[in-house]
Write a protein that holds these residues in place. Structure first.
Motif, short mmCIF file in Angstrom:
data_model
loop_
_atom_site.label_atom_id
_atom_site.label_comp_id
_atom_site.label_asym_id
_atom_site.label_seq_id
_atom_site.Cartn_x
_atom_site.Cartn_y
_atom_site.Cartn_z
N ARG A 1 0.83 -1.20 0.00
CA ARG A 1 0.00 0.00 0.00
C ARG A 1 0.87 1.26 0.00
NH1 ARG A 1 -2.83 -0.85 4.34
NH2 ARG A 1 -1.48 0.38 5.70
N VAL A 2 1.95 1.25 0.77
CA VAL A 2 2.86 2.40 0.81
C VAL A 2 3.49 2.61 -0.56
CG1 VAL A 2 5.08 3.20 1.75
CG2 VAL A 2 3.33 2.27 3.28
N ARG A 3 3.93 1.52 -1.22
CA ARG A 3 4.53 1.65 -2.55
C ARG A 3 3.52 2.21 -3.55
NH1 ARG A 3 6.50 -3.51 -1.14
NH2 ARG A 3 5.06 -4.50 -2.62
N VAL A 4 2.29 1.73 -3.50
CA VAL A 4 1.23 2.21 -4.40
C VAL A 4 0.98 3.70 -4.17
CG1 VAL A 4 -1.25 2.08 -4.91
CG2 VAL A 4 0.12 -0.01 -4.78
N GLU A 5 0.89 4.12 -2.91
CA GLU A 5 0.65 5.53 -2.60
C GLU A 5 1.80 6.41 -3.09
OE1 GLU A 5 -0.08 5.40 1.61
OE2 GLU A 5 -2.17 4.75 1.34
N GLU A 6 3.04 5.91 -2.96
CA GLU A 6 4.19 6.68 -3.45
C GLU A 6 4.13 6.82 -4.97
OE1 GLU A 6 7.53 4.45 -1.98
OE2 GLU A 6 7.45 5.39 0.00
N LEU A 7 3.78 5.72 -5.66
CA LEU A 7 3.67 5.77 -7.12
C LEU A 7 2.55 6.70 -7.55
CD1 LEU A 7 4.29 2.02 -8.00
CD2 LEU A 7 5.79 3.95 -8.52
N GLU A 8 1.42 6.64 -6.86
CA GLU A 8 0.30 7.52 -7.20
C GLU A 8 0.68 8.99 -7.01
OE1 GLU A 8 -2.80 5.89 -4.73
OE2 GLU A 8 -3.57 4.66 -6.38
N ALA A 9 1.44 9.29 -5.95
CA ALA A 9 1.89 10.66 -5.73
C ALA A 9 2.82 11.10 -6.86
CB ALA A 9 2.59 10.79 -4.38
N GLY A 10 3.70 10.20 -7.30
CA GLY A 10 4.59 10.51 -8.41
C GLY A 10 3.82 10.75 -9.70
N ILE A 11 2.81 9.93 -9.93
CA ILE A 11 1.98 10.09 -11.13
C ILE A 11 1.24 11.43 -11.08
CG2 ILE A 11 -0.10 9.24 -12.30
CD1 ILE A 11 0.89 6.40 -11.65
N ALA A 12 0.73 11.80 -9.90
CA ALA A 12 0.02 13.07 -9.77
C ALA A 12 0.96 14.23 -10.08
CB ALA A 12 -0.56 13.21 -8.36
N GLU A 13 2.20 14.17 -9.59
CA GLU A 13 3.16 15.24 -9.86
C GLU A 13 3.47 15.31 -11.35
OE1 GLU A 13 7.80 16.48 -9.31
OE2 GLU A 13 7.06 14.74 -8.20
#
Length: 173
Positions: free
Chosen positions: A16-28
């Motif tokens: 879940r932490v990895r997914v949230e980090e990737l989602e934050a990167g995608i948003a940026e």
């Protein structure tokens, strides 16, 4: 000793932490992409405006009319966002994303309209319902953007015949 459930919960939390980090990167990246697209759009509009003004001035016998070279659309490689430009005079299939270019190149030399199920194996995809429907969606987008026509439901052909050929006959590439 850690129980199996505890181990699975720990792995789930880490995933879940990895997914949230990737989602934050995608948003940026999405935000940055939107900004760059806006800048690109403003520059394109400015260039088109200048080209129109220069063309008008050239019609008024300006000593040396300036001609601007038409730029090639930049290649955009973004997962989840595919750019299919509207067809206009002078554009070739080279400006299309790979799969769209493949589709146009398969249809162009065909002796008549083609169906999605005929195109799928020719562009290297397995002939399964999902790939056929995905290709049909791409064909519809190419029709909307002026690259292809759909004279009969589900049957696609190039939008423009090659000069000097009969109706329904298209150039070989």
């Amino acid at each position: 000793m850690v129980s199996l459930i505890e181990e699975l919960e720990a792995r789930e939390a880490a995933a879940r932490v990895r997914v949230e980090e990737l989602e934050a990167g995608i948003a940026e990246l999405t935000s940055r992409l939107a900004g760059e697209r806006e800048a690109w759009s403003r520059l394109r509009v400015a260039r088109e405006t200048v080209t129109e003004v220069l063309a008008e001035l050239a019609g008024q016998d300006v000593a040396e009319p300036v001609t601007l070279q038409e730029p090639v659309e930049p290649e955009v490689r973004v997962v989840g966002a595919i750019m299919v430009p509207h067809w206009r005079e002078g554009l070739t299939a080279d400006v299309l994303p790979d799969v769209y270019r493949d589709i146009v190149e398969v249809i162009a030399p065909a002796s008549g309209p083609m169906q999605a199920k005929q195109i799928v194996p020719r562009i290297g995809l397995p002939v399964v319902t999902g790939k056929i429907e995905g290709t049909r969606g791409k064909l519809k987008r190419l029709v909307q953007r002026g690259w292809l026509v759909e004279d009969q439901p589900g049957r696609f052909a190039p939008a423009r015949p090659v000069p000097g050929r009969g109706i329904g006959e298209f150039a070989e590439r």
